[in-house]
Design a protein around this motif. Structure first.
Motif, PDB file in Angstrom:
ATOM      1  N   ALA A 157      -1.596  42.152  29.195  1.00 34.86           N
ATOM      2  CA  ALA A 157      -2.816  41.185  29.127  1.00 34.86           C
ATOM      3  C   ALA A 157      -4.241  41.571  28.980  1.00 34.86           C
ATOM      4  N   ARG A 159      -8.472  40.252  28.992  1.00 33.06           N
ATOM      5  CA  ARG A 159      -9.149  39.268  29.305  1.00 33.06           C
ATOM      6  C   ARG A 159     -10.282  38.922  28.249  1.00 33.06           C
ATOM      7  N   CYS A 162     -14.477  33.450  27.197  1.00 33.49           N
ATOM      8  CA  CYS A 162     -14.662  32.170  26.835  1.00 33.49           C
ATOM      9  C   CYS A 162     -16.155  32.028  26.458  1.00 33.49           C
ATOM     10  N   SER A 166     -16.287  31.904  31.292  1.00 34.04           N
ATOM     11  CA  SER A 166     -15.144  32.322  32.078  1.00 34.04           C
ATOM     12  C   SER A 166     -14.111  33.243  31.206  1.00 34.04           C
ATOM     13  N   THR A 167     -13.071  33.704  31.621  1.00 32.35           N
ATOM     14  CA  THR A 167     -12.235  34.635  30.751  1.00 32.35           C
ATOM     15  C   THR A 167     -10.812  33.815  30.442  1.00 32.35           C
ATOM     16  N   VAL A 168     -10.218  34.422  29.392  1.00 37.67           N
ATOM     17  CA  VAL A 168      -8.889  33.827  29.029  1.00 37.67           C
ATOM     18  C   VAL A 168      -7.950  35.041  29.133  1.00 37.67           C
ATOM     19  N   SER A 169      -6.632  35.125  29.702  1.00 36.09           N
ATOM     20  CA  SER A 169      -6.003  36.120  29.571  1.00 36.09           C
ATOM     21  C   SER A 169      -4.960  35.877  28.517  1.00 36.09           C
ATOM     22  N   CYS A 179      -8.271  28.046  28.535  1.00 32.42           N
ATOM     23  CA  CYS A 179      -9.496  28.687  29.401  1.00 32.42           C
ATOM     24  C   CYS A 179      -9.117  27.783  30.692  1.00 32.42           C
ATOM     25  N   ALA A 197     -13.838  40.634  27.195  1.00 37.16           N
ATOM     26  CA  ALA A 197     -14.445  40.412  28.137  1.00 37.16           C
ATOM     27  C   ALA A 197     -15.246  41.668  28.629  1.00 37.16           C
ATOM     28  N   ARG A 199     -16.316  44.383  31.378  1.00 29.23           N
ATOM     29  CA  ARG A 199     -15.511  44.709  32.581  1.00 29.23           C
ATOM     30  C   ARG A 199     -16.639  44.449  33.816  1.00 29.23           C
ATOM     31  N   ARG A 201     -16.411  41.248  34.775  1.00 26.00           N
ATOM     32  CA  ARG A 201     -16.661  39.779  34.366  1.00 26.00           C
ATOM     33  C   ARG A 201     -15.662  38.917  35.332  1.00 26.00           C
ATOM     34  N   ALA A 203     -12.976  36.388  36.526  1.00 20.88           N
ATOM     35  CA  ALA A 203     -11.940  35.068  35.878  1.00 20.88           C
ATOM     36  C   ALA A 203     -12.291  33.983  36.703  1.00 20.88           C
TER      37      ALA A 203
END
Length: 204
Positions: A157, A159, A162, A166-169, A179, A197, A199, A201, A203
């Motif tokens: 996975a 990251r 968004c 935020s971040t999406v996996s 998200c 994303a 490093r 950042r 989630a």
């Protein structure tokens, strides 16, 4: 009057006020440049002969006689990557970026020539080509698939950033993802268009 701030056509983040005359942002520009820089060496590591110490993907096809079997998935992947790159070389050339290169004889050398040609004209594309978002997506997809094949590991996975912060996996083969912060649902194409994303950042 339209007061909407210009945004990157690839990741949809706002473009900086001091440089609004581009279609793609600096981050997407740098990611594609890095992908094009790495692709020739990665493609050169793809070995169509299974059973050796090199990378493998997909299933095997047994050739006739005493010849070794051929890994058709690797053959297809190399052809796919070359096709993507060559199509953008042709598109950009027809759009005014300059003449196409003189193509070498081998597929691996043609990939290297295409990557070199596209890198030299990438600054032109992010500022002048309205469909550069498609090029960003397709080149990043090609880079991810080849890197995964070369590394020979299960999908991990990653990251993705968004626009909400935020971040999406997701993995390379994810069909989509949502998200967790803003609830936006991304399909596969929209998901792969998101930048990786940075490093550190956090989630949501």
């Amino acid at each position: 009057m339209d007061t909407t701030a210009p945004a990157c056509v690839a990741c949809h983040r706002p473009l900086p006020a001091w440089d609004p005359s581009r279609f793609a942002c600096v981050a997407c520009h740098q990611q594609v440049d890095g992908a094009l820089a790495e692709l020739p060496a990665l493609v050169a590591q793809l070995d169509v002969t299974p059973g050796r110490s090199g990378p493998r993907v997909g299933s095997l096809h047994a050739a006739a006689g005493s010849r070794p079997p051929i890994d058709l998935a690797v053959v297809d992947l190399r052809a796919q990557v070359h096709g993507v790159l060559a199509s953008w070389v042709r598109d950009w050339a027809e759009s005014g970026a300059g003449d196409e290169p003189t193509w070498p004889a081998t597929e691996t050398a043609r990939v290297a020539a295409a990557c070199r040609w596209l890198r030299w004209r990438l600054d032109w594309a992010v500022r002048m080509h309205p469909a550069v978002d498609e090029a960003v997506r397709e080149i990043r997809d090609a880079h991810r698939e080849v890197r995964l094949a070369v590394e020979g590991r299960d999908e991990r996975a990653i990251r993705l950033a968004c626009p909400c912060g935020s971040t999406v996996s997701a993995t390379v083969s994810s069909a989509g993802a949502t998200c967790p912060a803003c609830g936006v649902r991304y399909g596969r194409s929209e998901l792969l268009a998101l930048p990786v994303a940075a490093r550190g950042r956090a989630a949501a």
